[in-house]
Design a protein around this motif. Structure first.
Motif, PDB file in Angstrom:
ATOM      1  N   ILE A   1     -31.480  -0.014 -10.788  1.00 45.60           N
ATOM      2  CA  ILE A   1     -30.552   0.482  -9.757  1.00 45.60           C
ATOM      3  C   ILE A   1     -31.290   1.441  -8.817  1.00 45.60           C
ATOM      4  O   ILE A   1     -31.219   1.319  -7.584  1.00 45.60           O
ATOM      5  CB  ILE A   1     -29.334   1.203 -10.396  1.00 45.60           C
ATOM      6  N   GLU A   2     -32.030   2.363  -9.412  1.00 45.63           N
ATOM      7  CA  GLU A   2     -32.761   3.347  -8.596  1.00 45.63           C
ATOM      8  C   GLU A   2     -33.779   2.654  -7.682  1.00 45.63           C
ATOM      9  O   GLU A   2     -33.902   3.000  -6.501  1.00 45.63           O
ATOM     10  CB  GLU A   2     -33.516   4.328  -9.502  1.00 45.63           C
ATOM     11  N   ALA A   3     -34.512   1.676  -8.240  1.00 42.98           N
ATOM     12  CA  ALA A   3     -35.566   1.015  -7.474  1.00 42.98           C
ATOM     13  C   ALA A   3     -34.978   0.167  -6.340  1.00 42.98           C
ATOM     14  O   ALA A   3     -35.501   0.156  -5.215  1.00 42.98           O
ATOM     15  CB  ALA A   3     -36.409   0.148  -8.416  1.00 42.98           C
ATOM     16  N   LEU A   4     -33.870  -0.526  -6.634  1.00 44.93           N
ATOM     17  CA  LEU A   4     -33.215  -1.334  -5.595  1.00 44.93           C
ATOM     18  C   LEU A   4     -32.745  -0.436  -4.452  1.00 44.93           C
ATOM     19  O   LEU A   4     -32.945  -0.749  -3.271  1.00 44.93           O
ATOM     20  CB  LEU A   4     -31.984  -2.047  -6.179  1.00 44.93           C
ATOM     21  N   ALA A   5     -32.118   0.699  -4.812  1.00 42.88           N
ATOM     22  CA  ALA A   5     -31.595   1.612  -3.790  1.00 42.88           C
ATOM     23  C   ALA A   5     -32.737   2.184  -2.958  1.00 42.88           C
ATOM     24  O   ALA A   5     -32.661   2.223  -1.715  1.00 42.88           O
ATOM     25  CB  ALA A   5     -30.795   2.734  -4.458  1.00 42.88           C
TER      26      ALA A   5
ATOM     27  N   ALA B   1     -35.650   0.875  -2.385  1.00 39.15           N
ATOM     28  CA  ALA B   1     -36.202  -0.176  -1.523  1.00 39.15           C
ATOM     29  C   ALA B   1     -35.260  -0.438  -0.346  1.00 39.15           C
ATOM     30  O   ALA B   1     -35.715  -0.724   0.777  1.00 39.15           O
ATOM     31  CB  ALA B   1     -36.413  -1.453  -2.342  1.00 39.15           C
ATOM     32  N   GLY B   2     -33.947  -0.322  -0.602  1.00 36.99           N
ATOM     33  CA  GLY B   2     -32.962  -0.501   0.483  1.00 36.99           C
ATOM     34  C   GLY B   2     -33.110   0.580   1.543  1.00 36.99           C
ATOM     35  O   GLY B   2     -32.997   0.313   2.745  1.00 36.99           O
ATOM     36  N   VAL B   3     -33.393   1.804   1.090  1.00 33.46           N
ATOM     37  CA  VAL B   3     -33.605   2.921   2.033  1.00 33.46           C
ATOM     38  C   VAL B   3     -34.840   2.627   2.891  1.00 33.46           C
ATOM     39  O   VAL B   3     -34.823   2.794   4.115  1.00 33.46           O
ATOM     40  CB  VAL B   3     -33.742   4.268   1.272  1.00 33.46           C
ATOM     41  N   LYS B   4     -35.888   2.122   2.229  1.00 32.27           N
ATOM     42  CA  LYS B   4     -37.122   1.801   2.985  1.00 32.27           C
ATOM     43  C   LYS B   4     -36.867   0.664   3.974  1.00 32.27           C
ATOM     44  O   LYS B   4     -37.539   0.554   4.998  1.00 32.27           O
ATOM     45  CB  LYS B   4     -38.253   1.426   2.027  1.00 32.27           C
ATOM     46  N   ALA B   5     -35.867  -0.177   3.669  1.00 38.37           N
ATOM     47  CA  ALA B   5     -35.539  -1.282   4.581  1.00 38.37           C
ATOM     48  C   ALA B   5     -34.560  -0.837   5.672  1.00 38.37           C
ATOM     49  O   ALA B   5     -34.101  -1.667   6.464  1.00 38.37           O
ATOM     50  CB  ALA B   5     -34.963  -2.455   3.783  1.00 38.37           C
ATOM     51  N   GLY B   6     -34.204   0.477   5.691  1.00 39.72           N
ATOM     52  CA  GLY B   6     -33.423   0.998   6.817  1.00 39.72           C
ATOM     53  C   GLY B   6     -32.001   1.450   6.506  1.00 39.72           C
ATOM     54  O   GLY B   6     -31.263   1.849   7.413  1.00 39.72           O
ATOM     55  N   LEU B   7     -31.583   1.408   5.223  1.00 32.61           N
ATOM     56  CA  LEU B   7     -30.196   1.807   4.899  1.00 32.61           C
ATOM     57  C   LEU B   7     -30.117   3.307   4.586  1.00 32.61           C
ATOM     58  O   LEU B   7     -31.065   3.873   4.025  1.00 32.61           O
ATOM     59  CB  LEU B   7     -29.701   1.029   3.677  1.00 32.61           C
ATOM     60  N   PRO B   8     -28.966   3.930   4.875  1.00 28.70           N
ATOM     61  CA  PRO B   8     -28.778   5.316   4.431  1.00 28.70           C
ATOM     62  C   PRO B   8     -28.744   5.368   2.900  1.00 28.70           C
ATOM     63  O   PRO B   8     -28.320   4.407   2.250  1.00 28.70           O
ATOM     64  CB  PRO B   8     -27.407   5.710   5.003  1.00 28.70           C
ATOM     65  N   GLU B   9     -29.177   6.506   2.321  1.00 33.61           N
ATOM     66  CA  GLU B   9     -29.370   6.618   0.873  1.00 33.61           C
ATOM     67  C   GLU B   9     -28.097   6.302   0.059  1.00 33.61           C
ATOM     68  O   GLU B   9     -28.121   5.502  -0.873  1.00 33.61           O
ATOM     69  CB  GLU B   9     -29.832   8.045   0.564  1.00 33.61           C
ATOM     70  N   GLU B  10     -26.993   6.963   0.420  1.00 30.10           N
ATOM     71  CA  GLU B  10     -25.755   6.769  -0.365  1.00 30.10           C
ATOM     72  C   GLU B  10     -25.230   5.342  -0.273  1.00 30.10           C
ATOM     73  O   GLU B  10     -24.711   4.781  -1.231  1.00 30.10           O
ATOM     74  CB  GLU B  10     -24.657   7.713   0.139  1.00 30.10           C
ATOM     75  N   PHE B  11     -25.363   4.789   0.918  1.00 30.96           N
ATOM     76  CA  PHE B  11     -24.920   3.409   1.171  1.00 30.96           C
ATOM     77  C   PHE B  11     -25.729   2.447   0.287  1.00 30.96           C
ATOM     78  O   PHE B  11     -25.179   1.570  -0.393  1.00 30.96           O
ATOM     79  CB  PHE B  11     -25.140   3.110   2.656  1.00 30.96           C
ATOM     80  N   ALA B  12     -27.060   2.668   0.259  1.00 35.95           N
ATOM     81  CA  ALA B  12     -27.953   1.800  -0.532  1.00 35.95           C
ATOM     82  C   ALA B  12     -27.657   1.954  -2.025  1.00 35.95           C
ATOM     83  O   ALA B  12     -27.629   0.965  -2.767  1.00 35.95           O
ATOM     84  CB  ALA B  12     -29.410   2.157  -0.244  1.00 35.95           C
ATOM     85  N   MET B  13     -27.410   3.200  -2.464  1.00 33.85           N
ATOM     86  CA  MET B  13     -27.147   3.431  -3.894  1.00 33.85           C
ATOM     87  C   MET B  13     -25.848   2.747  -4.322  1.00 33.85           C
ATOM     88  O   MET B  13     -25.768   2.156  -5.401  1.00 33.85           O
ATOM     89  CB  MET B  13     -27.102   4.943  -4.179  1.00 33.85           C
ATOM     90  N   ARG B  14     -24.833   2.813  -3.469  1.00 40.85           N
ATOM     91  CA  ARG B  14     -23.562   2.161  -3.839  1.00 40.85           C
ATOM     92  C   ARG B  14     -23.747   0.645  -3.920  1.00 40.85           C
ATOM     93  O   ARG B  14     -23.230  -0.008  -4.839  1.00 40.85           O
ATOM     94  CB  ARG B  14     -22.485   2.545  -2.802  1.00 40.85           C
TER      95      ARG B  14
ATOM     96  N   ALA C   1     -26.542  -0.920  -4.631  1.00 37.97           N
ATOM     97  CA  ALA C   1     -27.395  -1.236  -5.797  1.00 37.97           C
ATOM     98  C   ALA C   1     -26.602  -1.140  -7.096  1.00 37.97           C
ATOM     99  O   ALA C   1     -26.677  -2.025  -7.956  1.00 37.97           O
ATOM    100  CB  ALA C   1     -28.594  -0.286  -5.829  1.00 37.97           C
ATOM    101  N   ARG C   2     -25.819  -0.072  -7.238  1.00 45.61           N
ATOM    102  CA  ARG C   2     -25.071   0.158  -8.476  1.00 45.61           C
ATOM    103  C   ARG C   2     -24.036  -0.947  -8.705  1.00 45.61           C
ATOM    104  O   ARG C   2     -23.907  -1.503  -9.800  1.00 45.61           O
ATOM    105  CB  ARG C   2     -24.380   1.517  -8.352  1.00 45.61           C
TER     106      ARG C   2
END
Ligand SMILES: NC(=O)c1ccc[n+]([C@@H]2O[C@H](COP(=O)([O-])OP(=O)(O)OC[C@H]3O[C@@H](n4cnc5c(N)ncnc54)[C@H](OP(=O)(O)O)[C@@H]3O)[C@@H](O)[C@H]2O)c1
Length: 273
Positions: free
Chosen positions: A186-190, A192-205, A207-208
């Motif tokens: 979950i942490e790694a997906l989120a 990587a999503g941030v690195k691809a341009g998503l805001p952190e909380e958005f990416a974490m939700r 991924a989870r």
């Protein structure tokens, strides 16, 4: 015939989850004596019907004759916990341990070679009734005792008997530690999503929910995991591009998991001495 009482030693995270499961079903019908020095941390479990809490094993009645003694203290507390329990060793009593690294030989040494012992390895999704536990029994455990151990473990998820105690180190590495690897995913997906341009909380939700939803889909579906993966992968599409990276035989996740599980298995063997 009335059901035998249970004796639970240690009612922390794991012991508490198991006790909740027994009380929700019929496993606690014969009553449960709990030895737990911090009874306040048991919450409402301490006052449930049929539950008797002892601050120490010394006040458990000699004549209790528990059907199963469930050992749910930390491995480092086990030596001390077993001393007052020797008086319960009898053919009708099975000792069921969930302590990581404590072997059947260890319990036979501390309780005597006539003790009936089941060694089990659960995992933390037991807290929500979705654990999986593998267990192995010594030769003193009879069919009825093994069936009861299975039911007690099933109260917090699935239970499976292992053919050999030699499997338990790999079980510890795979399903015991497994939840940590999934949370890392979950942490790694989120990240990587941030690195691809998503805001952190958005990416974490994202991924989870993706990991927990995929887990639920895998649980409910009868299709093999490989087919569930194929179902998401259109030829030439975006997922196929990601899987080329993830399934690379040299640098993909299989060789990483091979190393991780081998390292944890080796550490489990080391800790068990
Ligand atoms: N949590 C996991 O991921 C996991 C997974 C698989 C297996 N396990 C196994 O499950 C066992 C329990 O782990 P846990 O996370 O539930 O531990 P925990 O939350 O620390 O619970 C153990 C409880 O037992 C109490 N205790 C200590 N000595 C005792 C004694 N002599 N008699 C009665 N109670 C005593 C502890 O009190 P104190 O705090 O004062 O010591 C604590 O309240 C461990 O052996 C562990 O290896 C855990």
């Amino acid at each position: 015939m009335s059901a035998s009482p249970l004796l639970l030693i240690g009612c922390g995270k794991m012991g508490g989850a198991m006790l909740s499961g027994w009380l929700a079903g019929s496993e606690a019908a014969g009553g449960v004596h709990v030895v737990e020095p911090h009874s306040a941390s048991m919450g409402d479990l301490a006052s449930r019907k049929g539950v008797t809490v002892h601050a120490s094993a010394d006040t458990v009645p000699d004549g209790l004759a528990p059907g199963t003694v469930v050992l749910a203290v930390k491995p480092q507390s086990m030596d001390e916990a077993l001393v007052p329990l020797k008086r319960f060793v009898a053919p009708g009593t099975c000792f069921l341990s969930i302590a990581a690294g404590k072997t059947i030989g260890y319990f036979e040494k501390h309780l005597g070679s006539s003790a009936a012992v089941v060694r089990a390895m659960p995992n933390t999704p037991a807290a929500v009734g979705r654990g999986i536990t593998a267990y192995v029994a010594n030769a003193n455990v009879n069919g009825g005792q093994k069936a009861q151990a299975h039911r007690l473990l099933e109260a917090v998820g699935e239970a499976m008997e292992a053919d050999s105690e030699d499997w338990i180190d790999a079980v510890t590495a795979l399903s015991g530690g497994g939840p940590a690897y999934v949370f890392l995913l979950i942490e790694a997906l989120a990240a990587a999503g941030v690195k691809a341009g998503l805001p952190e909380e958005f990416a974490m939700r994202l991924a989870r929910a993706t990991v927990s939803g995929s887990g639920e889909l895998a649980r409910q579906s009868s299709e093999p995991a490989s087919q569930l993966r194929i179902n998401v992968t259109s030829p030439g599409g975006t997922t196929a591009e990601a899987l080329k990276v993830l399934m690379d035989p040299a640098a993909g996740i299989q060789p990483i998991f091979d190393r991780a599980i081998a390292a944890a298995t080796a550490r489990s063997k080391e800790l068990a001495g």
